[in-house]
Every structure is written in structure tokens, then in C-alpha cells.
Write an enzyme that holds these catalytic residues in place. Structure first.
Site, PDB file in Angstrom:
ATOM      1  N   ASP A  22       0.806  -0.898  -0.045  1.00 24.28           N
ATOM      2  CA  ASP A  22      -0.288   0.196  -0.342  1.00 24.28           C
ATOM      3  C   ASP A  22       0.724   1.149  -0.413  1.00 24.28           C
ATOM      4  O   ASP A  22       0.429   2.069   0.047  1.00 24.28           O
ATOM      5  CB  ASP A  22      -1.301   0.127   1.000  1.00 24.28           C
ATOM      6  CG  ASP A  22      -0.009  -0.128   2.405  1.00 24.28           C
ATOM      7  OD1 ASP A  22       0.458  -0.027   2.354  1.00 24.28           O
ATOM      8  OD2 ASP A  22      -1.119   0.372   3.561  1.00 24.28           O
ATOM      9  N   SER A  23       2.193   1.445   0.004  1.00 21.52           N
ATOM     10  CA  SER A  23       2.945   2.483  -0.341  1.00 21.52           C
ATOM     11  C   SER A  23       2.745   2.965  -1.395  1.00 21.52           C
ATOM     12  O   SER A  23       3.324   3.485  -1.571  1.00 21.52           O
ATOM     13  CB  SER A  23       4.815   1.654   0.042  1.00 21.52           C
ATOM     14  OG  SER A  23       4.976   0.696  -1.019  1.00 21.52           O
TER      15      SER A  23
ATOM     16  N   ASP B 286      -0.902  -6.098  -0.691  1.00 17.09           N
ATOM     17  CA  ASP B 286      -1.449  -5.400   1.044  1.00 17.09           C
ATOM     18  C   ASP B 286      -2.653  -5.239   0.796  1.00 17.09           C
ATOM     19  O   ASP B 286      -4.021  -5.219   0.150  1.00 17.09           O
ATOM     20  CB  ASP B 286      -0.822  -4.096   0.813  1.00 17.09           C
ATOM     21  CG  ASP B 286       0.562  -3.974   1.712  1.00 17.09           C
ATOM     22  OD1 ASP B 286       0.639  -4.838   2.856  1.00 17.09           O
ATOM     23  OD2 ASP B 286       1.191  -3.507   1.750  1.00 17.09           O
TER      24      ASP B 286
ATOM     25  N   LYS C 135      -1.125  -9.413   2.355  1.00 18.29           N
ATOM     26  CA  LYS C 135      -0.575  -8.786   4.286  1.00 18.29           C
ATOM     27  C   LYS C 135      -1.097  -8.461   4.537  1.00 18.29           C
ATOM     28  O   LYS C 135      -1.046  -7.438   3.920  1.00 18.29           O
ATOM     29  CB  LYS C 135       0.745  -8.626   3.135  1.00 18.29           C
ATOM     30  CG  LYS C 135       1.720  -7.749   5.081  1.00 18.29           C
ATOM     31  CD  LYS C 135       3.342  -7.124   4.362  1.00 18.29           C
ATOM     32  CE  LYS C 135       3.526  -6.326   3.447  1.00 18.29           C
ATOM     33  NZ  LYS C 135       2.754  -4.605   4.140  1.00 18.29           N
TER      34      LYS C 135
ATOM     35  N   GLU D 152      -1.407  -5.857   8.422  1.00 14.46           N
ATOM     36  CA  GLU D 152      -0.597  -5.455   9.333  1.00 14.46           C
ATOM     37  C   GLU D 152      -0.895  -5.271  11.423  1.00 14.46           C
ATOM     38  O   GLU D 152      -2.406  -4.782  10.852  1.00 14.46           O
ATOM     39  CB  GLU D 152      -0.543  -3.591   9.057  1.00 14.46           C
ATOM     40  CG  GLU D 152       0.243  -3.155   7.934  1.00 14.46           C
ATOM     41  CD  GLU D 152       0.498  -1.822   7.519  1.00 14.46           C
ATOM     42  OE1 GLU D 152      -0.021  -1.051   8.909  1.00 14.46           O
ATOM     43  OE2 GLU D 152       0.918  -1.621   6.727  1.00 14.46           O
TER      44      GLU D 152
ATOM     45  N   GLU E 209       9.298  -4.531  10.050  1.00 17.71           N
ATOM     46  CA  GLU E 209       9.412  -3.653   9.484  1.00 17.71           C
ATOM     47  C   GLU E 209      10.551  -2.473  10.676  1.00 17.71           C
ATOM     48  O   GLU E 209       9.251  -2.312  11.678  1.00 17.71           O
ATOM     49  CB  GLU E 209       8.598  -2.431   8.522  1.00 17.71           C
ATOM     50  CG  GLU E 209       9.300  -1.246   8.569  1.00 17.71           C
ATOM     51  CD  GLU E 209       7.782  -0.503   7.458  1.00 17.71           C
ATOM     52  OE1 GLU E 209       7.095  -1.530   6.910  1.00 17.71           O
ATOM     53  OE2 GLU E 209       7.792   0.991   7.004  1.00 17.71           O
TER      54      GLU E 209
HETATM   55  O1  KIV Z   1       3.288  -1.428   1.389  1.00 15.94           O
HETATM   56  C1  KIV Z   1       5.115  -1.543   1.492  1.00 15.94           C
HETATM   57  O2  KIV Z   1       5.761  -1.232   0.715  1.00 15.94           O
HETATM   58  C2  KIV Z   1       5.360  -2.655   2.650  1.00 15.94           C
HETATM   59  C3  KIV Z   1       6.935  -2.600   3.009  1.00 15.94           C
HETATM   60  C4  KIV Z   1       7.484  -1.291   3.013  1.00 15.94           C
HETATM   61  C5  KIV Z   1       6.999  -3.539   3.626  1.00 15.94           C
HETATM   62  O3  KIV Z   1       4.027  -3.287   3.174  1.00 15.94           O
END
Ligand code: KIV
Length: 265
Positions: free
Chosen positions: A44-45, A83, A113, A115, A182
Site C-alpha cells: 500500500d506504499s 497488501d 499481507k 498489519e 519493519e
Molecule cells: O507497503 C509497503 O511497501 C510495505 C513494505 C514497506 C514492507 O508494506
């Protein structure tokens, strides 16, 4: 045939490091595959990198599906993780199970993924039970940036370290096939990896994790902003790309592009 969870676990057990990088489009996915990188994360970056937002909070399930579909068209070998964005799983497990299944079904990714620690255990069990492999994410969790009052190293001090350690045990017990760790002290990352058989993929977590992940644009030196301590730039593409675009601009403006050879006759 893509890399599987079993292959990732084999690599970890054999002491072979696992490489992972974020990717958001088909062109880069094909280059990441050509480089032999094991895992791709549609992080989600993309809120920061693709959309120019200051954080990841506004990213939607539709955004993740769109970018993951683009990535899936560009590669076939890497294990692809997408994500679960902010808001798609925090309200209730039902939301999370629906979002996880939708992301897998509509994008073709291999896993999702999310969090969070102990609070995510029941959702992780339900997703895995439904056939959705889950990667955990502990330490600096950008979806909680406002709760954490910014982006800081996490798990410092005995109490915070113990909480993170217990969260990691809980995620593994719930069925996560891997965990991203992280921005934590390297001693804590080592403690977690030593205690768990699943691969820990570190980002700012030191060298003792089974693998490493970076944001693609950071690793390629495409960002002109401030660089985090843990980022290594393996190229300086911001400069290379700007120089190339300056040359293009010049050639268009001085009339030297296109040449006769670059024209149809
Ligand atoms: O969203 C992302 O890019 C991430 C990485 C920094 C692990 O979660």
C-alpha cells in the site's frame, strides 16, 4: 510456474536468503522477474509512490487490485503478495475475509499481507482457513502512522520488544506463512527469527532475517526526498532518468529528433 510458499520455506530452512521488492506495474514486474527476485509485494506504499499521497491511508481495495493485476500480467515466477489496505479489515473479521478473498480472486495474487499483531489472529485463522495465505507485518506499521505519531523505530525497550515478540509468535501460530518486520532493532529481529521456523522478511530490521524487502523506487534511487537509514540505493535512476529526459527535451526542441532514419518513408 511461480515460486510457492513451500519453496520459500525450503529456502529459509536451507539458509538461502529470500529477496522481495515492491512493484506496482507490469513493466517493472518483468524487470523484477528478470532479476530473479523471489517475491513481489504490491504494497500500500503505492499510496506514496504511485499516487503521491503523504501516507498509505487512502489506498483502497480497488487500487490494490488494479496494481496487482498489472503486476501479474508482467511476471510469472515471483511469489506475489498484495497488501490489505487500511480500512479493509480493521472493523470486523467478515470485512477482512471478504476483502482478502476479493483481492486474491480479482487480482490473481498468491497471498495477502496485513498489519497488526494479536488483534489480527482470528482474521488470519479465517483467511487461511478460506484458502488465502497471509503474510503478517509487525514493527513500524504505516497504517497506524497517526497512532505511532510518525514513522519511528519500534520495539525499543524490554516491554515493547516482548510485546512485538509475542505478537510474532501469535501470528505464526495463527497460520502466517511469513512476517514482514519493519524498522526494529536488529537484536529483536534476530530474536524473532531464531524463535520462529517461518521466514521473517526484514525492512530496517538488520541482516539476521531470512529475507529482505525494499520499496522498489527507494532501492533504485528514484526518490529525491530524504532517505531512511535502512535504505540502500542500488542505482541512481532519478539522475539517469532526469538526464535522459533533458536530452529528449533538447533534441525535440533543437529539431534533431526524430532523424530521417527515425522517420517512415
Ligand atoms: O507497503 C509497503 O511497501 C510495505 C513494505 C514497506 C514492507 O508494506
Amino acid at each position: 510456474m511461480s515460486i510457492t510458499i513451500a519453496e520459500l520455506q525450503r529456502k529459509k530452512d536451507a539458509g538461502e536468503k529470500i529477496s522481495m521488492i515492491t512493484t506496482y506495474d507490469a513493466t517493472f514486474a518483468s524487470l523484477v522477474e528478470a532479476a530473479g527476485i523471489d517475491m513481489i509485494l504490491i504494497g500500500d506504499s503505492l499510496g506514496n509512490v504511485m499516487q503521491g499521497c503523504g501516507n498509505t491511508l487512502s489506498v483502497t481495495v480497488d487500487d490494490i487490485i488494479y496494481h496487482t493485476r498489472c503486476v501479474m500480467r508482467g511476471c510469472s515466477t515471483p511469489f506475489v503478495v498484495a497488501d490489505m489496505p487500511f480500512g479493509s479489515y480493521q472493523v470486523c473479521d467478515e470485512d477482512g475475509v471478504r476483502a482478502g478473498i476479493r483481492i486474491m480472486k480479482e487480482s490473481g495474487c498468491h497471498a495477502v499481507k496485513l498489519e497488526g499483531g494479536t488483534r489480527c489472529v482470528s482474521l488470519i485463522r479465517r483467511l487461511v482457513d478460506a484458502g488465502v495465505p497471509v503474510m503478517g507485518h509487525l514493527g513500524l506499521t504505516p497504517q497506524s502512522v497517526n497512532v505511532m505519531s510518525g514513522y519511528h523505530v519500534q520495539g525499543k525497550g524490554d516491554k515493547a520488544a516482548d510485546t512485538l515478540f509475542n505478537d510474532a509468535l501469535a501470528l505464526a501460530d495463527a497460520g502466517c506463512f511469513s512476517i514482514v518486520l519493519e524498522c526494529v532493532p536488529r537484536t529483536l529481529a534476530k530474536r524473532v527469527q531464531d524463535a520462529l521456523s517461518i521466514p521473517i522478511i526484514g525492512i530496517g530490521a538488520g541482516p539476521d532475517c531470512a529475507g529482505q524487502v525494499l520499496v522498489l523506487q527507494d532501492a533504485l534511487g528514484m526518490n529525491l526526498g530524504k532517505k531512511s537509514k535502512f535504505v540502500r540505493t542500488f542505482a541512481t535512476l532519478a539522475q539517469t532518468i532526469t538526464d535522459a529526459l533533458k536530452t529528449y527535451d533538447q533534441c525535440v526542441k533543437d529539431g534533431s529528433f526524430p532523424s530521417d532514419q527515425e522517420s517512415y518513408h
